[in-house]
Write an enzyme that holds these catalytic residues in place. Structure first.
Site, PDB file in Angstrom:
ATOM      1  CE  LYS A  24      -4.542   0.792   0.349  1.00 11.04           C
ATOM      2  NZ  LYS A  24      -5.651  -0.090  -0.022  1.00 11.04           N
ATOM      3  N   GLY A  46     -20.416   7.157  -1.528  1.00  9.29           N
ATOM      4  CA  GLY A  46     -19.329   7.432  -2.464  1.00  9.29           C
ATOM      5  C   GLY A  46     -19.282   6.475  -3.633  1.00  9.29           C
ATOM      6  NE  ARG A  82     -20.589  11.953  -0.923  1.00 11.71           N
ATOM      7  CZ  ARG A  82     -19.354  11.441  -1.050  1.00 11.71           C
ATOM      8  NH1 ARG A  82     -18.754  11.482  -2.225  1.00 11.71           N
ATOM      9  NH2 ARG A  82     -18.745  10.924  -0.024  1.00 11.71           N
TER      10      ARG A  82
END
Ligand code: PHE
Length: 349
Positions: free
Chosen positions: A80, A184, A210
């Site tokens: 990562k 999202g 949202r």
């Protein structure tokens, strides 16, 4: 935490620490394990309180990638990267930063292969791709398979069905209520799949507008972000921040299943055992959220067709069923059963 404490807390192979002088950003590339292949894992860009927090994040996330890719059966080890910025850049500055970052990834010669993650996307992967071939998730136009978010959502959907079937004896979503936390790039398509299958979908987001937008699109309802934990539902799907399951939050939950895409959901390892005691089925995060990695590596590195990728995504449900059975028969948490499966894969090589 001091620098030494951060380094001592990690059992990975190599951490590359790079200061990007032009922007002031710190870049950390953590190669946790190359036992099963070169390390794969996304690049997260974020503003941290201190650079050491970014390094710690990269270390923890890279270890989860090792387990994720091992359980997913993908021939990659875990890694990562974190780009710890002072503020999220845009325009030319952003492009220049990703070109320099691409050089850094290129310098590792394929030991670390990146993809998109929090605050990075297809356009950034295209820029990295100008400097190195070791990047997953470029745009389709640039020869990649695009964002990992849609296949991640598909994988979570399969995982939710497998979890329902374990708890209720049927994977039917009709009449089930699912709370999706985070509207999202994963939460939004997931809400669509769930509503399409007949579930009542409740959507929460730190940005209420949202949540409202996604809820309206799928015919669900928005719920305030601070009511998610105590919401009465069949499935709680965390698709935003990690660290939500702790000894403090688990007693407050009123769901039967936790199954969502967020990375590192367990704030304390004890939370997994508490969930078991409370009879709440937890779909281990790195198992249920592997869809993006599975699809991108399959399509871009293993030469899979779209239908082969779809079959592999459905396999996430099968893997979870196996983990649930193992947890039941051994009297251990599902997280412990997943870790045992990852260990077995890592040492069977
Ligand atoms: N960044 C995603 C993840 O961390 C997807 C991904 C990982 C894609 C590894 C390719 C390789 O799961």
């Amino acid at each position: 935490m001091t620098f030494e404490e951060v380094l001592d807390s990690w059992d990975g192979e190599t951490a590359v620490i790079h200061r990007d002088r032009k922007s002031g950003a710190w870049i950390f590339i953590c190669v946790h394990s190359t036992l099963l292949g070169p390390a794969g894992g996304g690049t997260r860009m974020k503003v941290y309180g201190a650079p050491a927090e970014g390094l710690q994040d990269a270390m923890r996330l890279s270890a989860a990638m090792t387990r994720k890719l091992a359980v997913a059966g993908v021939p990659l080890g875990g890694g990562k990267a974190v780009i710890a910025v002072e503020e999220i850049p845009s325009g030319e500055q952003r492009r220049a930063l990703f070109l320099r970052y691409g050089n850094l990834v290129a310098s590792l010669g394929g030991t670390y292969r990146t993809s998109s993650d929090m605050n990075t996307g297809e356009a950034d992967m295209d820029v990295i791709g100008e400097r190195t071939e070791y990047v997953f998730g470029r745009s389709v136009g640039a020869g990649g398979a695009g964002s990992p978010a849609p296949p991640t959502a598909t994988g979570v959907f399969h995982g939710i069905r497998a979890s329902l079937s374990h708890v209720f004896g049927s994977d039917d979503l009709e009449g089930r209520t699912v709370v999706v936390q985070g509207a999202g790039s994963v939460g939004s398509p997931l809400a669509g799949h769930l509503a399409g299958a007949g579930a009542t979908v409740l959507v929460a987001d730190i940005d209420p507008a949202r949540a409202q937008l996604v809820a309206a699109r799928v015919g669900g309802a928005a719920v305030p972000a601070d009511e998610v934990l105590e919401a009465e539902c069949d499935v709680y799907a965390p698709c935003a921040v990690g660290g939500i399951l702790s000894v403090e939050t688990v007693p407050r939950l009123r769901c039967r299943i936790i199954a969502g895409s967020a990375n590192n959901q367990l704030a304390d390892p004890e939370a997994a055992e508490l969930l078991r005691e409370r009879g709440i089925l937890y779909a281990p995060d790195y198992v249920i959220n592997a869809g993006g990695a599975i699809a991108l590596v399959g399509l871009e590195q293993l030469g899979w067709s779209k239908s082969e990728s779809d079959i592999a995504l459905a396999g996430i449900g099968e893997t979870l069923r196996g983990i649930y059975e193992r947890a039941d028969s051994h009297g251990i948490s599902t997280a412990a059963a997943a870790d045992a499966l990852a260990e077995a894969r890592l040492h069977a090589r």
